[in-house]
Design an enzyme around this catalytic site. Sequence first.
Site, PDB file in Angstrom:
ATOM      1  CB  ALA A 190      72.832 -22.613 -25.612  1.00  0.00           C
ATOM      2  NE  ARG A 204      84.154 -19.345 -24.886  1.00  0.00           N
ATOM      3  CZ  ARG A 204      84.181 -18.662 -23.747  1.00  0.00           C
ATOM      4  NH1 ARG A 204      83.536 -17.510 -23.653  1.00  0.00           N
ATOM      5  NH2 ARG A 204      84.849 -19.123 -22.711  1.00  0.00           N
ATOM      6  CB  ILE A 257      63.714 -30.237 -26.449  1.00  0.00           C
ATOM      7  CG1 ILE A 257      64.666 -29.436 -27.350  1.00  0.00           C
ATOM      8  CG2 ILE A 257      62.578 -29.348 -25.981  1.00  0.00           C
ATOM      9  CD1 ILE A 257      63.991 -28.917 -28.634  1.00  0.00           C
ATOM     10  CD  GLU A 284      66.217 -24.838 -35.365  1.00  0.00           C
ATOM     11  OE1 GLU A 284      66.691 -23.892 -34.708  1.00  0.00           O
ATOM     12  OE2 GLU A 284      65.059 -24.871 -35.764  1.00  0.00           O
TER      13      GLU A 284
END
Length: 743
Positions: free
Chosen positions: A515, A632, A471, A709
């Site tokens: 991710a 990470r 997105i 976020e």
Amino acid sequence: MASASSSKLGQPTRRIDGRLKVTGAAKYAAEYPAENLLHGYVVVSTIAVGRIVSIDTRDARTVPGVLEIITHNSYPGMSWWDRDWQDETAPPGHPFRPLHSDRILFDGQPIALVVAESFEAARDAAALVHVLYEVGEPNTDLRAASDAAYVPKQKRQGIQPPPKPRGDAEAAFAAAAMKVEAEYTQPSEHHNPIELFATTCVYDDGKLTIYDKTQGSQNSQAYVCGVFDLKPENVRVLNPFVGGAFGSGLRPRYQLFLAVMASLKLKRSVRVEVSRREMFYLSYRPITEQTVALGADPSGKLHSIQHDAVQGTSRFEDYQETVVNWSGLAYQADNTALTYELAQLDTDTPGDMRAPGAATGVFALETAMDELAVTTGVDPVELRKLNYTYRDEDNDKDFTSKALHACYREGAERFGWSERNPEPGSMRDGHQRIGYGMAGGFWEAQVVPAEATVRLNADGTAEIKAAATDIGTGTYTALALVAADELGLSVEAIDVEIGDSDLPTNSVQGGSRMAASAGTAVLLACRAIKERLLKQAQKTKGNMFAQAALEDTIFENGSIALKGDPGQSVALTELMSDGKAIEEGGKASPDKKVAQNYLGYTHSAVFVEVRVDDDLGMVRVVRVVSAIAAGRIMNPKAARSQILGGVVMGIGMALHEEGFFDHRTGRIMNHNLAEYHVPANADIEDIEVIFVDEKDDLINPMGVKGLGEIGIVGVAAAVGNAIYHATGKRLRDLPFTIDKIIA
Ligand code: MOS
């Protein structure tokens, strides 16, 4: 070291889809061509509650090019069951069914679809649809509705209700030497991604290929199949590019329903795109009232935390987000009591907006913490360190990792916090008062089930496939980096195909978890490929690799080598000289053992400098330092962009964004970008992002946490705290507009 220098993960990498985007080659939902395409234009209600007495479409039908006008009177048969209309992130209740009946439930409700040969004809005709209403009495005022607030009976999936109280928060508060208690309010905030909600439904002999603006192609596919009773093999949904969504696209939006309905009815391809005005009716961060009460001893040590929230929802769904739970695990305190209630309003169901719940709840908590700092005379950073918690006491769990101390330390240092004179109004520059404020941020680091396939071609290139979504967050690049890193290939050698419901199963892109989840699936697929390559190497190069396990090998520069002896290597292309590609699937799922004992969280510390004009009360956020602990970092370039975007949105929340309801009519008055302000370039000055070192061996095999976020969380509180420091005026009602500052 060879292995470190070849690591792709952690290298600042340009978006692999960047060229497509800047050249305009990347297509969005309303841009896909189709033969004989029809255009739908939505007519929306101009009342908030009541019923439609009549819809007169005669004038509209005279417009040349108009084919059909669909209203509740001509509504085709649909599934009766609520569950068929429920999507992956639906709250409990009865999902909205567009054009289903004559009832009006909110301002801007779709009541008719005009279908024409051109967009212009459809739009012209829509203006000629005459509607007669019976107007009911709306309530869009949370203050008036909150008397009837209730604890939701059914919880929304994925949203934890408040934890049980710890100790006796009320008694501890009563006994506390230092007390802070205040109410915090915030208005609706409305989604304004650049891309408008749009669907192009391509009809081909009963088969639908649907280009939809959504955060999950398979979510839209399941919705369409449920509502229209279609087979998944006849419904393919694509969303390869999404022009921002921020949570608004987590649920299928009505234009998807309308486009498919018209397409099935007319047996033609149909596009429906909403206007900017309609975006304001579609989904918004809920209207919220909160109270926070903190009790501490004179040193600032917290003994009691109470946090209560009431949020507005619609009449038909119990939308819920996690608002108060953060207050149970942000700081160490022996006594806590947290409550969460809903109140029904005559609005559309609110929806998720970047860090839903946290942006809201942490605003209240972190403003209250600043008030406690003032009350106790303890420096705001020191106060937070004093109350640091290493455990989630509510669930009796450790954090998988928590480098928040480093955020405080590195953020404060980079910002120059030590130069702050704690006296409010004491720092100035001419007629500008200077304020330094800070706040902490908290967000979950989720991993959800995700699948991917990776195919390594004999020429040393690889292809990733997953029904994941990008997105704007950089999913394409993140997945390519994972595969490049694992297989020892260049990023350019990796092709990523996502945004298609035909591809391996993935959930909606939300909660900052894509991710970590899809990335892990790709990682596992790559590891399976490596196992096969190693076996092949053992077969053909027996001597070199005979004793080797996968851990003993390095994949880099298109070769496999022994770790201790990188000189000994074999090219992958040599191992694949039979010309056959190797394909493997990967399946990620949350680690149950880890989940039982640990909580995965991201943390941040945000430092803000504001300048407040003495005479005009104008606030400028001139400097932000956001220090983030998120495990990470896969791609520092994209990661920084994520945090920059979060901070900008947080500044909008703090200073600009506010939906105005006229409570007499229940209508939204500022449904445009002239009257609903989002930050423009001129509103934004220096923003610096720091990623502190945080090693996490538990959260997932890569040690990464999401970043979409956390960047917004805490920003509004930090801005408000800085305004207090500049002016001595405590603001608790978002947004902090000039009228409140000079009042
Ligand atoms: Mo996000 S609000 O989970 O898209």
